[in-house]
Design an enzyme around this catalytic site. Structure first.
Site, mmCIF file in Angstrom:
data_model
loop_
_atom_site.group_PDB
_atom_site.id
_atom_site.type_symbol
_atom_site.label_atom_id
_atom_site.label_comp_id
_atom_site.label_asym_id
_atom_site.label_seq_id
_atom_site.Cartn_x
_atom_site.Cartn_y
_atom_site.Cartn_z
ATOM 1 N N LYS A 88 0.841 -1.200 0.000
ATOM 2 C CA LYS A 88 0.000 0.000 0.000
ATOM 3 C C LYS A 88 0.880 1.256 0.000
ATOM 4 O O LYS A 88 2.092 1.163 0.219
ATOM 5 C CB LYS A 88 -0.919 -0.059 1.216
ATOM 6 N N TYR A 127 -12.211 -3.403 -2.814
ATOM 7 C CA TYR A 127 -12.725 -3.412 -1.439
ATOM 8 C C TYR A 127 -14.247 -3.399 -1.392
ATOM 9 O O TYR A 127 -14.823 -2.883 -0.449
ATOM 10 C CB TYR A 127 -12.146 -2.222 -0.667
ATOM 11 N N ASN A 167 -1.668 -0.236 7.403
ATOM 12 C CA ASN A 167 -1.095 -1.561 7.680
ATOM 13 C C ASN A 167 -0.254 -2.137 6.531
ATOM 14 O O ASN A 167 -0.049 -3.337 6.438
ATOM 15 C CB ASN A 167 -2.179 -2.531 8.160
ATOM 16 N N HIS A 187 -1.628 -5.487 1.433
ATOM 17 C CA HIS A 187 -2.867 -6.237 1.186
ATOM 18 C C HIS A 187 -2.491 -7.586 0.579
ATOM 19 O O HIS A 187 -1.577 -7.665 -0.231
ATOM 20 C CB HIS A 187 -3.760 -5.498 0.182
ATOM 21 N N GLU A 245 -9.379 -10.586 -7.625
ATOM 22 C CA GLU A 245 -8.522 -9.403 -7.494
ATOM 23 C C GLU A 245 -7.482 -9.347 -8.623
ATOM 24 O O GLU A 245 -7.176 -8.267 -9.147
ATOM 25 C CB GLU A 245 -7.857 -9.407 -6.112
HETATM 26 P P1 IDP Z 1 -7.313 -7.485 5.473
HETATM 27 O O1 IDP Z 1 -6.567 -6.399 4.725
HETATM 28 O O2 IDP Z 1 -6.444 -8.095 6.553
HETATM 29 O O3 IDP Z 1 -7.941 -8.514 4.576
HETATM 30 P P2 IDP Z 1 -10.002 -6.417 5.884
HETATM 31 O O4 IDP Z 1 -10.849 -6.650 7.087
HETATM 32 O O5 IDP Z 1 -10.393 -7.070 4.609
HETATM 33 O O6 IDP Z 1 -8.499 -6.784 6.286
HETATM 34 O O7 IDP Z 1 -9.933 -4.843 5.677
HETATM 35 C C1 IDP Z 1 -9.375 -4.315 4.492
HETATM 36 C C2 IDP Z 1 -8.519 -3.116 4.855
HETATM 37 O O8 IDP Z 1 -9.369 -2.087 5.354
HETATM 38 C C3 IDP Z 1 -7.501 -3.343 5.972
HETATM 39 O O9 IDP Z 1 -6.300 -3.946 5.515
HETATM 40 C C4 IDP Z 1 -7.277 -1.935 6.458
HETATM 41 O O10 IDP Z 1 -6.422 -1.216 5.560
HETATM 42 C C5 IDP Z 1 -8.684 -1.351 6.350
HETATM 43 N N1 IDP Z 1 -9.429 -1.467 7.612
HETATM 44 C C6 IDP Z 1 -10.077 -2.549 8.087
HETATM 45 N N2 IDP Z 1 -10.659 -2.288 9.275
HETATM 46 C C7 IDP Z 1 -10.368 -0.993 9.538
HETATM 47 C C8 IDP Z 1 -10.698 -0.100 10.626
HETATM 48 O O11 IDP Z 1 -11.372 -0.464 11.597
HETATM 49 N N3 IDP Z 1 -10.217 1.164 10.520
HETATM 50 C C9 IDP Z 1 -9.473 1.610 9.481
HETATM 51 N N4 IDP Z 1 -9.156 0.821 8.436
HETATM 52 C C10 IDP Z 1 -9.584 -0.453 8.476
HETATM 53 MG MG MG Z 2 -9.594 -8.470 3.340
#
Ligand code: IDP
Ligand code: MG
Length: 149
Positions: free
Chosen positions: A9, A49, A112, A115, A126
């Protein structure tokens, strides 16, 4: 062989983590099948997303993903989807195990670093959003005979 879609990212690109992250997947034995640096258009972020469209964090997530270029990759190998998910660590870096990418390089769920597809079905979907078939390389790698039983 299994294929997965993995994207560094914009925070990971800005922080100079592309090389470290690519190195980890190479060292694991995964084969690089495609790669490009790209500023994603909104339509592809929404597609990527789509399961999160109605979530309160979606607008912030979309702005973050479009804040700079992402490094998009495709990796191939035995069990690649699950292997890569375990290497990236939990969504919230505060809970991600040390040794995982998020565990080692991030602090905030909203930044984070990486992805990766969460299932073979998501990986296929994807991949189709981000890569044309001509952008993926089909080749043998010299370490394959010693990597696999
Ligand atoms: P993942 O990336 O581990 O699959 P997902 O639950 O699919 O996690 O969420 C996609 C992305 O959305 C996360 O990697 C993060 O960047 C963002 N995200 C998820 N939950 C939150 C939140 O509570 N606050 C801010 N960003 C979030
Ligand atoms: Mg995810």
């Amino acid at each position: 062989m299994d294929r997965t879609f993995v994207m560094v990212k914009p925070d990971g690109v800005q922080r100079g983590l592309v090389g470290e992250i690519v190195s980890r997947f190479e060292a694991k034995g995964l084969k690089l099948a495609g790669a490009k640096l790209e500023l994603l258009p909104e339509e592809r972020v929404v597609e990527q997303y789509r399961e999160h469209l109605q979530k309160p964090f979606f607008p912030g997530l979309a702005a973050y993903i479009m804040s700079g270029p992402c490094f998009l990759t495709v990796w191939e190998g035995k069990g690649a989807v699950a292997v890569v998910r375990s290497m990236i660590g939990a969504t919230n870096p505060a809970e991600a195990a040390p040794g995982s990418i998020r565990g080692d390089f991030a602090l905030d769920i909203g930044r984070n670093v990486i992805h990766a597809s969460d299932s073979p079905e998501s990986a296929a979907r994807e991949l189709g959003i981000h890569f044309a078939s001509g952008e993926l390389a089909d080749y043998s790698k010299i370490d394959e005979p010693v990597l696999y039983e």
